[in-house]
Structure formats: structure tokens, C-alpha cells
Design a protein around this motif. Structure first.
Motif, PDB file in Angstrom:
ATOM      1  N   LEU A 169      35.404  38.580  30.019  1.00  0.00           N
ATOM      2  CA  LEU A 169      34.931  39.541  31.049  1.00  0.00           C
ATOM      3  C   LEU A 169      34.986  38.853  32.450  1.00  0.00           C
ATOM      4  CD1 LEU A 169      33.319  42.311  31.104  1.00  0.00           C
ATOM      5  CD2 LEU A 169      31.080  40.595  30.908  1.00  0.00           C
ATOM      6  N   GLY A 170      35.072  39.667  33.345  1.00  0.00           N
ATOM      7  CA  GLY A 170      35.063  38.930  34.860  1.00  0.00           C
ATOM      8  C   GLY A 170      33.920  39.876  35.511  1.00  0.00           C
ATOM      9  N   VAL A 171      33.045  39.167  36.109  1.00  0.00           N
ATOM     10  CA  VAL A 171      31.911  39.890  36.967  1.00  0.00           C
ATOM     11  C   VAL A 171      31.880  39.289  38.459  1.00  0.00           C
ATOM     12  CG1 VAL A 171      29.515  40.518  36.761  1.00  0.00           C
ATOM     13  CG2 VAL A 171      30.700  40.013  34.925  1.00  0.00           C
ATOM     14  N   THR A 172      32.004  40.278  39.509  1.00  0.00           N
ATOM     15  CA  THR A 172      32.151  39.914  40.695  1.00  0.00           C
ATOM     16  C   THR A 172      30.934  40.675  41.492  1.00  0.00           C
ATOM     17  OG1 THR A 172      34.323  39.199  40.802  1.00  0.00           O
ATOM     18  CG2 THR A 172      33.135  39.890  42.928  1.00  0.00           C
ATOM     19  N   THR A 173      29.694  40.015  42.092  1.00  0.00           N
ATOM     20  CA  THR A 173      28.925  40.663  43.055  1.00  0.00           C
ATOM     21  C   THR A 173      29.349  40.935  44.419  1.00  0.00           C
ATOM     22  OG1 THR A 173      26.586  40.786  43.763  1.00  0.00           O
ATOM     23  CG2 THR A 173      27.788  38.518  43.728  1.00  0.00           C
ATOM     24  N   GLU A 174      28.986  42.186  45.011  1.00  0.00           N
ATOM     25  CA  GLU A 174      29.561  42.636  46.207  1.00  0.00           C
ATOM     26  C   GLU A 174      28.383  42.224  47.454  1.00  0.00           C
ATOM     27  OE1 GLU A 174      30.679  46.551  46.519  1.00  0.00           O
ATOM     28  OE2 GLU A 174      32.362  46.240  45.165  1.00  0.00           O
ATOM     29  N   LEU A 175      27.246  42.443  46.875  1.00  0.00           N
ATOM     30  CA  LEU A 175      25.786  42.500  47.857  1.00  0.00           C
ATOM     31  C   LEU A 175      25.049  41.791  47.225  1.00  0.00           C
ATOM     32  CD1 LEU A 175      24.758  43.278  50.667  1.00  0.00           C
ATOM     33  CD2 LEU A 175      24.180  45.549  49.635  1.00  0.00           C
ATOM     34  N   ASP A 176      24.235  40.913  47.848  1.00  0.00           N
ATOM     35  CA  ASP A 176      23.071  40.248  47.453  1.00  0.00           C
ATOM     36  C   ASP A 176      23.294  39.394  46.205  1.00  0.00           C
ATOM     37  OD1 ASP A 176      21.475  41.155  49.621  1.00  0.00           O
ATOM     38  OD2 ASP A 176      20.912  42.800  48.491  1.00  0.00           O
ATOM     39  N   ALA A 177      22.587  39.741  45.102  1.00  0.00           N
ATOM     40  CA  ALA A 177      22.762  38.753  43.929  1.00  0.00           C
ATOM     41  C   ALA A 177      22.606  39.604  42.551  1.00  0.00           C
ATOM     42  CB  ALA A 177      21.814  37.688  44.031  1.00  0.00           C
ATOM     43  N   GLY A 222      20.369  42.680  43.120  1.00  0.00           N
ATOM     44  CA  GLY A 222      20.956  43.067  44.539  1.00  0.00           C
ATOM     45  C   GLY A 222      21.334  44.352  44.408  1.00  0.00           C
ATOM     46  N   SER A 223      22.435  44.708  45.022  1.00  0.00           N
ATOM     47  CA  SER A 223      22.936  46.325  45.148  1.00  0.00           C
ATOM     48  C   SER A 223      24.125  46.520  44.766  1.00  0.00           C
ATOM     49  CB  SER A 223      22.712  46.592  46.650  1.00  0.00           C
ATOM     50  OG  SER A 223      21.375  46.424  47.039  1.00  0.00           O
ATOM     51  N   GLY A 224      25.050  45.790  44.535  1.00  0.00           N
ATOM     52  CA  GLY A 224      26.566  46.167  44.131  1.00  0.00           C
ATOM     53  C   GLY A 224      27.224  45.016  43.362  1.00  0.00           C
ATOM     54  N   PHE A 225      27.950  45.460  42.146  1.00  0.00           N
ATOM     55  CA  PHE A 225      28.938  44.639  41.803  1.00  0.00           C
ATOM     56  C   PHE A 225      30.170  45.158  40.979  1.00  0.00           C
ATOM     57  CE2 PHE A 225      25.526  46.000  38.823  1.00  0.00           C
ATOM     58  CZ  PHE A 225      26.011  46.245  37.499  1.00  0.00           C
ATOM     59  N   ASN A 226      31.049  44.495  40.472  1.00  0.00           N
ATOM     60  CA  ASN A 226      31.928  44.794  39.707  1.00  0.00           C
ATOM     61  C   ASN A 226      32.138  44.206  38.427  1.00  0.00           C
ATOM     62  OD1 ASN A 226      33.197  46.379  41.911  1.00  0.00           O
ATOM     63  ND2 ASN A 226      33.951  44.626  42.827  1.00  0.00           N
ATOM     64  N   VAL A 227      32.469  44.730  37.316  1.00  0.00           N
ATOM     65  CA  VAL A 227      32.647  43.983  36.059  1.00  0.00           C
ATOM     66  C   VAL A 227      33.783  44.793  35.358  1.00  0.00           C
ATOM     67  CG1 VAL A 227      30.751  45.685  35.285  1.00  0.00           C
ATOM     68  CG2 VAL A 227      31.625  43.554  33.816  1.00  0.00           C
ATOM     69  N   GLY A 228      34.779  43.917  34.525  1.00  0.00           N
ATOM     70  CA  GLY A 228      35.838  44.419  33.905  1.00  0.00           C
ATOM     71  C   GLY A 228      36.414  43.327  32.947  1.00  0.00           C
ATOM     72  N   LEU A 247      24.564  34.897  40.740  1.00  0.00           N
ATOM     73  CA  LEU A 247      25.535  34.893  41.720  1.00  0.00           C
ATOM     74  C   LEU A 247      25.286  35.668  42.982  1.00  0.00           C
ATOM     75  CD1 LEU A 247      28.550  36.550  39.431  1.00  0.00           C
ATOM     76  CD2 LEU A 247      28.024  34.214  39.768  1.00  0.00           C
ATOM     77  N   THR A 248      25.356  34.925  44.111  1.00  0.00           N
ATOM     78  CA  THR A 248      25.196  35.322  45.431  1.00  0.00           C
ATOM     79  C   THR A 248      26.579  36.397  45.692  1.00  0.00           C
ATOM     80  OG1 THR A 248      25.827  33.537  46.577  1.00  0.00           O
ATOM     81  CG2 THR A 248      23.581  33.609  45.889  1.00  0.00           C
ATOM     82  N   ALA A 249      26.428  37.103  47.098  1.00  0.00           N
ATOM     83  CA  ALA A 249      27.600  37.990  47.331  1.00  0.00           C
ATOM     84  C   ALA A 249      28.866  37.220  47.451  1.00  0.00           C
ATOM     85  CB  ALA A 249      27.222  38.472  48.680  1.00  0.00           C
ATOM     86  N   GLY A 250      29.633  37.902  46.635  1.00  0.00           N
ATOM     87  CA  GLY A 250      31.088  37.570  46.884  1.00  0.00           C
ATOM     88  C   GLY A 250      31.511  36.296  45.577  1.00  0.00           C
ATOM     89  N   GLU A 251      30.429  36.052  44.849  1.00  0.00           N
ATOM     90  CA  GLU A 251      30.739  35.158  43.559  1.00  0.00           C
ATOM     91  C   GLU A 251      31.180  35.717  42.326  1.00  0.00           C
ATOM     92  OE1 GLU A 251      28.181  31.030  45.119  1.00  0.00           O
ATOM     93  OE2 GLU A 251      27.200  32.523  43.639  1.00  0.00           O
ATOM     94  N   SER A 252      31.685  35.054  41.814  1.00  0.00           N
ATOM     95  CA  SER A 252      32.370  35.600  40.376  1.00  0.00           C
ATOM     96  C   SER A 252      31.989  34.404  39.233  1.00  0.00           C
ATOM     97  CB  SER A 252      33.951  35.980  40.350  1.00  0.00           C
ATOM     98  OG  SER A 252      34.119  36.796  41.658  1.00  0.00           O
ATOM     99  N   VAL A 253      31.949  35.147  38.051  1.00  0.00           N
ATOM    100  CA  VAL A 253      32.085  34.543  36.815  1.00  0.00           C
ATOM    101  C   VAL A 253      33.119  34.963  35.934  1.00  0.00           C
ATOM    102  CG1 VAL A 253      29.519  33.447  37.048  1.00  0.00           C
ATOM    103  CG2 VAL A 253      29.997  35.717  35.757  1.00  0.00           C
ATOM    104  N   ARG A 254      33.344  34.270  34.831  1.00  0.00           N
ATOM    105  CA  ARG A 254      34.393  34.616  33.809  1.00  0.00           C
ATOM    106  C   ARG A 254      33.492  34.351  32.470  1.00  0.00           C
ATOM    107  NH1 ARG A 254      38.833  31.760  31.002  1.00  0.00           N
ATOM    108  NH2 ARG A 254      39.904  33.535  29.819  1.00  0.00           N
ATOM    109  N   VAL A 255      33.311  35.233  31.714  1.00  0.00           N
ATOM    110  CA  VAL A 255      32.593  35.005  30.365  1.00  0.00           C
ATOM    111  C   VAL A 255      33.932  35.217  29.172  1.00  0.00           C
ATOM    112  CG1 VAL A 255      30.656  35.821  28.955  1.00  0.00           C
ATOM    113  CG2 VAL A 255      30.627  36.382  31.313  1.00  0.00           C
TER     114      VAL A 255
END
Length: 451
Positions: free
Chosen positions: A156-164, A143-149, A176-184
Motif C-alpha cells: 500500500l502507498g500513502v501520500t499526504t497532500e496538505l498538512d499531516a 490535515g486535509s488531503g491525501f492519496n492512497v492506493g 506524515l507531513t505535506a508531500g511525504e509518503s509511506v509504503r505498507v
């Protein structure tokens, strides 16, 4: 050639080298630092470290290190954007931009801290060549945008903002699709889905102005003095009830076994909005109160404190006035631009966020791309005008020659409704709807940033 002539040639070559540096051997720029705040340094490939300043080129092989008060934003040559938060170490491991899908590379490492990324052309030309590597997982874009921290416990936390996006390690991959998150948790256990968004704080650096007699820096300029940490927590500017917002929403009315007359796109209207850290938990518009029962995705940009907030989201199920059940409600809320610019000429905005489109039956799709161009010139025939082209996995929504006279806009067909937000219309958000066969529709939201 005689030894005397050889010596002359050697001397000439040395003189030319002194006058004309070997610029051809210089590493090409991967991007430029377009925003710097606080303590930010760049570590070169040879291990040397220098302070990073706005406008400085970033090269492949270099690393950016932010301190406790440091933040940085890098615009890459392919148009991609990376924002780095405090206490972050980010390395541009292998960056190649030759406009060739086979040779292009965007390979970066996030070794600590947190970041937000928006994909540029390299990810669009060949998404397999776009990777963000961390200590526990690798993130590939779809997709086009995501957050990771990184979290305080090292996970580790990862969240996608747009698409996948796709998050992988030795334990497996999770899409992950838009708005979904995972923890590693580590590099051997597979990523786990979670409702907790990635830890990507965006604190504003607090600084005191300096006066005559204060310290100076190495350049002779006034040295910035950092404030000590505040003794009490600072209230989140995007939490609370706000009555100065504008909203537009689209939803379906169950049952959704068929769609005719089963959907509604609300007008762009004033709204009272209840939010928690930028996430809408309730809004009232046109005399109706909307609340989610299943919140699928949410995101925001800007701040209430700086009058440039815009938020969006998708509720899989919701209620209106506590009695009417709704399905697949997409919304945008924001601080409408008070006075539109009068810029002459076409400005092309960049897609930066939005909710993934859904059909009237709840099927989730992808927002593949979107263009948004506008001419604010008030004296052109018809007045200010914009054009929108939304490409999704369900089909396209194209609206040209959409005229407007205020911060809100709506196409003649009603397929696109939205608004400009922030000072000088620096962002725009819209809700779009499109038809699918045999007799249904899909909808979603898109957020754009001014050039």
C-alpha cells in the motif's frame, strides 16, 4: 374496540402505508455521486448491485465498485470529497453527519484500487472520528488531503497532500507531513517512509461517439462503445518543457541564522517550466533559472492538455542560475486564466492543496486552514477584489480588499501573491509570507478550488 372496528383500522393503516411510503425509515444520504465515468456500480447493504449514475445518493453501508475504465467522485454531506480510480472497491462503513463532534463518523474502507480524499467538516470537528481502513493499515487525518492506493505487489502507498496524516498498523504508526509518503508491506510490519508517491492513476476514459444504427441501452439511448486498449503508450500530458505558464516563488538566501533582507518573493511572471508527471524539476522566470537540490514536496491538479494545470511545491534547498544557493523555496506554477469571469457576488473557494509552511531556519509547520473569497464584478468600486485568510502553526496571514485586473494578484503588503488558473478561473494558487519573532519569516503555498 370491537373486532369490526379493529378490522377497519387495520385496513385504513394498510391503505395509508400503500399511499405514503415509510420515508422515515429510509437511510439518510451520506453523499452524492457528482462525477461518474465508465463502469461504476454501487453495492447496497443487502448485497444487491446496481449501476451508479451521476446525482445518485450514496448511503452508509453501501460500497462503490469501479471497473477497468471506471472512475467516480463522491461529495459527502459534510463537504468532504473522495475520488475513486479504476478497479477500486470503496465502502462507506459508518457515516454519520449530525454536526456533533461526539456522534459524527467518517469511517470508510478501501479494499482494493486507489483513491484521493479531501477532508470535510467531520474531520475538522473531531479528527479521531475520521478513518480510512485498508487491508494493511488505517489512515487517520491530521490535515486535509491525501492519496492512497494499492501497488501491483499488494503493498500500500500513502501520500499526504496538505498538512499531516498518520498511518498505523500492528507494527506501529508513522506521521506524515505535506508531500511525504509511506509504503505498507503487510499488516504486521510498520509503515516505511519512501520517496515514491501513492499509486493513484487518473486515466481519462477513451470513448468513440456512436451513430445511427449503433446499439442502444436499456433506456433506448445510444450505448457508449469503449475503445480497445491502445497499442502504444499515451504520453503523459504533464511531462516535458512548457513555456506558456505563470510562476511565483519565495525563497531564503543562506546563511539563515538571521533573516533581515534574506528572503525574496518573486513577481508573478511568465515562466518556462520543465516537469515530469506533474512534478516541477526546473523553472525559468524573470531571466533566472531555479533548480532543486532537495525536493521536499510537490503536487498538482489539472492537465496541460485541458489548459487547467496548476502545480506547487517546496524545495528545502535549491540553486538560482547554478551559482546562488537558496533555502526553503516555495513555488506555484500554472496555466493562467486567459479571460476572467465577471460574476457578481462573492464566491468562496475551497482549500484543496499546498505545501506546508516553513520558517527561514527550515522548521516545518502546518497549514491549519485557509479561506479565499473573490468578487469578480468589474464594475464594483475598485474593480474585482479578493480576500485571503491563512491560518498556520506559525501565525496568520490576513489580506482583505486585494484588488486585481488580470489573472494575477498581489496584496499591497506583498504578503500574498498568486494567480487564477484554468477556464473560468476554476482554481487559484498563492504564495504567502508572514513574520515571526524576533526577526524572521515563514512562507508556504495554498491552492483553492472554485465552488
Amino acid at each position: 374496540m370491537t373486532p369490526h372496528i379493529k378490522l377497519q383500522h387495520t385496513a385504513l393503516a394498510m391503505a395509508l402505508a400503500a399511499i405514503y411510503p415509510l420515508q422515515a425509515l429510509a437511510a439518510p444520504s451520506a453523499g452524492v455521486a457528482q462525477f461518474i465515468a465508465g463502469d461504476v456500480n454501487v453495492r447496497r447493504a443487502d448485497g444487491g448491485t446496481t449501476a451508479l449514475v451521476k446525482g445518485k445518493d450514496i448511503e452508509s453501508g453501501q460500497a462503490i465498485l469501479t471497473g477497468a475504465s471506471g472512475r467516480a467522485q463522491v461529495r459527502f454531506t459534510d463537504g468532504g470529497l473522495v475520488s475513486l480510480q479504476p478497479n477500486t472497491e470503496f465502502k462507506v462503513a459508518n457515516y454519520v453527519d449530525k454536526a456533533d463532534p461526539k456522534e459524527d463518523r467518517f469511517l470508510v474502507d478501501l479494499l482494493r484500487g486507489s483513491m484521493r480524499a479531501i477532508t470535510g467538516l467531520i474531520g475538522k470537528r473531531n479528527r479521531e472520528n475520521y478513518k480510512v481502513t485498508t487491508t494493511t493499515a488505517t489512515i487517520g487525518i491530521r490535515g486535509s488531503g491525501f492519496n492512497v492506493g494499492y501497488n501491483p505487489d499488494g503493498s500500500l502507498g500513502v501520500t499526504t497532500e496538505l498538512d499531516a496524516i498518520e498511518v498505523c498498523n500492528a507494527g506501529g504508526c508513522v506521521g506524515l507531513t505535506a508531500g511525504e509518503s509511506v509504503r505498507v508491506i503487510n499488516n504486521t510490519d510498520a509503515p516505511v517512509r519512501t520517496n515514491v508517491r501513492a499509486n493513484v492513476p487518473t486515466p481519462a476514459p477513451e470513448r468513440d461517439p456512436v451513430t445511427v444504427g449503433d446499439k442502444v441501452n436499456s433506456d433506448g439511448g445510444a450505448a457508449i462503445v469503449e475503445k480497445p486498449p491502445a497499442s502504444t503508450p499515451v504520453a503523459d500530458p504533464n511531462t516535458g518543457t512548457f513555456t506558456n505558464l505563470t510562476a511565483v516563488a519565495h525563497y531564503h538566501i543562506p546563511p539563515v541564522t538571521s533573516d533581515p533582507n534574506g528572503s525574496f518573493t518573486g513577481p508573478v511572471a511568465s515562466a518556462s517550466v520543465v516537469m515530469n508527471t506533474g512534478k516541477v524539476s526546473e523553472f525559468e522566470s524573470s531571466g533566472n533559472v531555479f533548480k532543486p537540490t532537495v525536493n521536499t514536496a510537490a503536487g498538482s491538479f489539472g492537465s496541460m492538455a485541458t489548459n487547467d494545470f496548476i502545480g506547487w511545491g517546496n524545495w528545502a534547498t535549491a540553486t538560482k542560475n547554478g551559482s546562488t544557493n537558496l533555502a526553503q523555496l516555495h513555488y506555484i506554477v500554472g496555466q493562467a486564466t486567459p479571460v476572467l469571469p465577471t460574476t457578481v457576488g462573492i464566491s468562496s473557494y475551497t482549500l484543496i492543496g499546498g505545501s506546508a509552511p516553513t520558517t527561514y531556519t527550515g522548521t516545518s509547520g502546518t497549514l491549519n486552514s485557509a479561506t479565499f473569497s473573490v468578487n469578480f464584478d468589474p464594475v464594483q468600486p475598485g474593480g474585482p477584489m479578493l480576500s485571503v485568510n491563512i491560518n498556520t502553526s506559525f501565525g496568520n496571514v490576513v489580506e482583505n480588499f486585494v484588488y486585481f485586473s488580470s489573472s494575477s494578484f498581489s496584496s499591497g503588503s506583498g504578503a500574498v501573491k498568486g494567480m487564477f488558473t484554468g477556464p473560468n478561473a476554476n482554481r487559484a494558487g498563492l504564495i504567502y509570507t508572514g513574520a515571526i519573532s524576533p526577526a524572521g519569516s515563514y512562507s508556504g503555498s495554498a491552492i483553492f478550488q472554485a465552488p
